[in-house]
Design a protein around this motif. Structure first.
Motif, PDB file in Angstrom:
ATOM      1  N   TYR A  26       0.845  -1.211   0.000  1.00  0.00           N
ATOM      2  CA  TYR A  26       0.000   0.000   0.000  1.00  0.00           C
ATOM      3  C   TYR A  26       0.880   1.262   0.000  1.00  0.00           C
ATOM      4  O   TYR A  26       0.484   2.291  -0.535  1.00  0.00           O
ATOM      5  CB  TYR A  26      -0.957  -0.019   1.192  1.00  0.00           C
TER       6      TYR A  26
ATOM      7  N   SER B 212       0.613  -5.798   4.002  1.00  0.00           N
ATOM      8  CA  SER B 212       0.545  -5.211   5.334  1.00  0.00           C
ATOM      9  C   SER B 212      -0.674  -5.805   6.028  1.00  0.00           C
ATOM     10  O   SER B 212      -1.443  -6.557   5.427  1.00  0.00           O
ATOM     11  CB  SER B 212       0.453  -3.685   5.259  1.00  0.00           C
ATOM     12  N   LYS B 213      -0.844  -5.446   7.301  1.00  0.00           N
ATOM     13  CA  LYS B 213      -1.938  -6.062   8.059  1.00  0.00           C
ATOM     14  C   LYS B 213      -3.295  -5.686   7.491  1.00  0.00           C
ATOM     15  O   LYS B 213      -4.206  -6.490   7.402  1.00  0.00           O
ATOM     16  CB  LYS B 213      -1.838  -5.644   9.524  1.00  0.00           C
ATOM     17  N   GLU B 214      -3.426  -4.426   7.074  1.00  0.00           N
ATOM     18  CA  GLU B 214      -4.730  -3.972   6.582  1.00  0.00           C
ATOM     19  C   GLU B 214      -4.905  -4.183   5.098  1.00  0.00           C
ATOM     20  O   GLU B 214      -6.024  -4.135   4.589  1.00  0.00           O
ATOM     21  CB  GLU B 214      -4.919  -2.464   6.880  1.00  0.00           C
ATOM     22  N   HIS B 215      -3.805  -4.385   4.377  1.00  0.00           N
ATOM     23  CA  HIS B 215      -3.876  -4.480   2.915  1.00  0.00           C
ATOM     24  C   HIS B 215      -3.185  -5.761   2.476  1.00  0.00           C
ATOM     25  O   HIS B 215      -1.956  -5.832   2.459  1.00  0.00           O
ATOM     26  CB  HIS B 215      -3.203  -3.278   2.243  1.00  0.00           C
TER      27      HIS B 215
END
Lengths: 202, 209
Positions: A152, A176-179
């Motif tokens: 991201y 990543s954790k969110e993406h």
């Protein structure tokens, strides 16, 4: 050179061959260090052995351990002859807090007063210009071999990634954790996807 | 085109120029066949590399996710602010570094190696001398050639097992990252080779293009 001459930082007796010399003394391995023109005992090189009184050579499991470690160092010094870099390159990381903390735990971090760090923690208030400047600095450094970057964040500086065509440093996009990772956005895979046209496959 | 003419074509033949011309076109078609074979093998290699890259990426992503989960567990055990940038050391030395080697022209291969060696811990007095109980004792400055400090020590002496697991996951991730970087370089190199061969083939067989 007999076994006794190899103890401590002995000075060479005369024959200064530029070739690497290694011999086994008990479980220890000695090597020629042309940079300082001396032979080094594993204990002196590694700094963990001390010669006991009486001049008797080191014995025991520590010597075996030191010898094995010294053999690994010797193999590492032979690697430049095989075309590999002496010191090695660094791995840089640009990512969120958890990603950077994790990879620093892995042991890639370098930070001292003389050199810039090889990592950047991207937070909410980190600007795109800062990310791009750091990315370009990493690209221009000769001592960085791989740049790990959250995908991201890579999207924010996609133009800079796409403009990078050299093999070193290699740029790896990681999730990543969110993406989660999306292969469709990866620069390398997008280039590979555009390899073939209908004409090429005729 | 002229540099691809088969050397046999320039040898004198009993039939004169007509046979020489026929040999020349045979040579061109032979060269085109060889190029196509080379293209096919390169293409197969590229597809194999892409498949391998996809597999390694999936494993890397899994390792990184495991690492995050372990970090979250460590944070739960130690406190929210106990695992983060506030604990980073002010002086860091890399424990692992990258060895880059050039297998072929323009083709780089990466390997993660541990930098330096870890000196075994020495237990006991450094010198066989009496300890001074009074007066300041001057401790020797640590040499710059000491082994790099384990980053786990940033977070305390007794760290939870989950933090060690996180370290192991990210270390595995680093090895995978080196393999992936090597594969990416190989794919880029193969791509450029493929384009070169396609250009040569177009020159040999302009009609087919």
């Amino acid at each position: 050179m007999n076994a006794h001459e190899g103890r401590g930082a002995a000075q060479p007796s005369g024959n200064r061959s530029p070739l690497l010399r290694a011999c086994l003394y008990g479980a220890g391995v000695f090597t020629w260090r042309p940079c300082c023109c001396s032979c080094a005992c594993p204990g002196m090189r590694l700094g963990e052995l001390r010669m006991p009184e009486g001049g008797v050579g080191p014995t025991g499991s520590r010597t075996a351990e030191a010898g094995l470690q010294w053999l690994l160092v010797l193999l590492g010094e032979l690697c430049p002859a095989a075309g590999m870099a002496g010191r090695g390159k660094l791995i840089a990381v640009i990512g969120d807090e958890d990603t950077v903390t994790g990879f620093l735990l892995g042991g890639i971090g370098e930070l001292n007063k003389n050199r810039h760090p090889n990592f950047l923690v991207v937070e909410k208030d980190t600007t795109i210009n800062e990310i791009e400047d750091t990315f370009r600095q990493f690209l221009n450094r000769d001592d960085i071999g791989i740049i790990l970057i959250n995908q991201y964040i890579a999207e924010m500086v996609r133009h800079a990634l796409d403009a990078h065509q050299h093999s070193i440093p290699a740029v790896l996009e990681i999730p990543s954790k969110e993406h989660p990772y999306d292969a469709a956005k990866d620069s390398i895979l997008r280039r590979a996807r555009g390899m073939f046209t209908a004409e090429d496959l005729r | 085109m002229e540099d691809l003419v088969c050397p046999l074509a320039v040898l004198p033949t009993a039939g004169g120029d007509r046979e020489g011309g026929g040999s020349r076109s045979d040579c061109v078609s032979m060269a085109a066949l060889d190029l196509r074979a080379e293209l096919d093998s390169l293409l197969l290699q590229l597809l194999g590399d892409l498949e391998e890259l996809e597999g390694k990426r999936a494993v890397l992503n899994a390792r990184v996710e495991e690492g995050w989960l372990s970090l979250a567990k460590a944070r739960y055990a130690m406190g929210t602010k106990s695992v983060g940038p506030l604990q980073y050391a002010s002086h860091m030395e890399p424990q692992v570094c990258l060895q880059a080697s050039e297998a072929q022209e323009g083709l780089q291969k990466f390997e993660v190696v541990r930098s330096g060696v870890h000196a075994p811990e020495e237990v006991g007095p450094r010198e066989a001398a009496l300890r001074r109980r009074k007066g300041p004792t001057k401790t020797p400055e640590p040499q710059s050639s000491e082994a790099p400090r384990d980053p786990l020590n940033w977070f305390g002496i007794l760290v939870p097992h989950s933090l060690r697991q996180a370290q192991a996951s990210f270390r595995d991730g680093l090895h995978l990252a080196a393999d992936i970087a090597s594969l990416q370089n190989r794919i880029d190199w193969g791509r450029s080779q493929l384009r070169g061969l396609q250009e040569k083939l177009k020159q040999l067989e302009p009609g087919a293009a």
